[in-house]
Design a protein around this motif. Structure first.
Motif, short mmCIF file in Angstrom:
data_model
loop_
_atom_site.label_atom_id
_atom_site.label_comp_id
_atom_site.label_asym_id
_atom_site.label_seq_id
_atom_site.Cartn_x
_atom_site.Cartn_y
_atom_site.Cartn_z
N ARG A 1 11.21 -15.89 -65.35
CA ARG A 1 11.30 -17.35 -65.34
C ARG A 1 12.71 -17.82 -65.68
N VAL A 2 13.38 -17.11 -66.59
CA VAL A 2 14.76 -17.42 -66.98
C VAL A 2 15.56 -16.12 -66.94
N HIS A 3 16.71 -16.16 -66.29
CA HIS A 3 17.57 -14.97 -66.16
C HIS A 3 18.00 -14.47 -67.54
N PRO A 4 18.09 -13.15 -67.71
CA PRO A 4 18.48 -12.63 -69.03
C PRO A 4 19.83 -13.13 -69.54
N ALA A 5 20.76 -13.47 -68.65
CA ALA A 5 22.04 -13.99 -69.13
C ALA A 5 21.86 -15.36 -69.79
N VAL A 6 20.98 -16.18 -69.23
CA VAL A 6 20.72 -17.50 -69.82
C VAL A 6 19.93 -17.33 -71.12
N ASN A 7 18.99 -16.39 -71.13
CA ASN A 7 18.29 -16.09 -72.37
C ASN A 7 19.25 -15.61 -73.45
#
Length: 323
Positions: free
Chosen positions: A77-83
């Motif tokens: 749902r959310v890219h790991p870079a944004v996480n």
């Protein structure tokens, strides 16, 4: 000695209620907080689903306790870079420290952008690569990553805490426990399963923290408390992999018609019996858990906090000393 925390159920309570619960938990003597990360609640009776990163920012302003996500899926749902950026900011904000609890997720939350829901082995593979991305970005250094599932191009986090955010990996079976032991800074699982804890430790977890939790429904009328738990959280009694593969709250409601009130009453501590509440939490400590989080089902939050402050937490600490 074990630490005892409060679990904030973002599926059941409004943002304002969650903040009030966090304040009350600290006043009652709980030592840490966990919060769920969902896009949907499990069913419409629960009826809420606040954005976890907004909640963590708000929590950092109303409590000094450490906060852990229980748990975030950092893969779909959310890219790991944004996480990574979100978690690093949380680490810089939360006075007691932020721990990033992560897992392979549920279709309930992750299908919303229209992609296919991967098989379990693929989800674990994605999680392992996501952890590589997280750890690289947590250094605050310029990062480029080209992997099987994720690409990161010339990214750098400028806001990072003094120490990298710990990554605690969730798991409910032997493969996931072994993965957590290999790549995690700690392990998150829900049942007091000593075998699973040992699997984590043998796979590389060693003496790293093991966190778990349970929901209870405190109330002066046990039957009414059982009805409340059955109305709001029957999904907890669904077997096997249903929690991972059902895509909508309506599907959980359909499956939960098979869950009776007696089934909930037999598996969830309901009422105000001090011994039952104490024993349910102590079972986790005996199984090797370092932190145990308790969440109260339903509206009588202050009654729960008063009960745990006066009767349960002191007993738990006495048991720790006796060990």
């Amino acid at each position: 000695m074990a630490r005892y925390g409060y679990f904030l159920a973002s599926e059941e309570f409004t943002p304002a209620q969650l903040l009030e619960q966090a304040r009350a938990a600290e006043q009652a003597g709980f030592e840490c907080l966990a919060i769920s990360d969902h896009f949907h609640p499990w069913n419409d009776q629960q009826g809420q689903s606040a954005f976890v990163w907004s909640m963590i920012g708000a929590l950092s302003q109303v409590t000094s306790l450490p906060v852990t996500t229980f748990v975030t899926c950092p893969t779909i749902r959310v890219h790991p870079a944004v996480n990574a950026q979100a978690a690093a900011t949380a680490g810089a904000l939360v006075p007691g420290g932020f721990r990033f609890g992560i897992g392979t997720g549920e279709a309930l939350n992750e299908h919303i952008l229209g992609g296919a829901w991967p098989a379990a082995d693929t989800r674990m593979e994605m999680l392992e690569e996501a952890v590589q991305v997280l750890r690289a970005l947590f250094t605050g250094e310029r990062t480029t990553h080209r992997g099987k599932h994720y690409t990161v191009e010339n990214a750098r986090l400028y806001t990072v805490p003094d120490e990298p955010v710990p990554v605690y990996v969730s798991g409910f079976g032997p493969k996931a426990a072994a993965l957590a032991g290999r790549i995690g800074d700690g392990f998150v699982t829900m049942g007091p399963d000593e075998d699973l804890v040992q699997q984590f430790r043998r796979a590389g977890g060693g003496h790293k923290p093991v966190l778990g939790g349970l929901k209870v429904c405190w109330g002066t009328d046990r039957q009414e408390a059982s009805k409340t738990a059955h109305r709001l959280w029957p999904n907890q009694q669904l077997p096997g992999e249903l929690a991972q593969i059902l895509p909508e709250p309506a599907h959980f409601e359909q499956a939960s018609t098979l869950v009776t009130e007696d089934m909930v009453a037999d598996s969830v501590v309901c009422g105000n019996d001090v011994d039952q509440h104490t024993e349910a939490v102590a079972a986790y400590v005996r199984a090797g858990f370092d932190e145990v989080y308790v969440g109260q089902i339903g509206p009588d939050q202050q009654g729960f906090f008063d009960f745990y402050r006066k009767d349960v937490l002191s007993r738990l600490h006495d048991l720790d000393l006796a060990r």
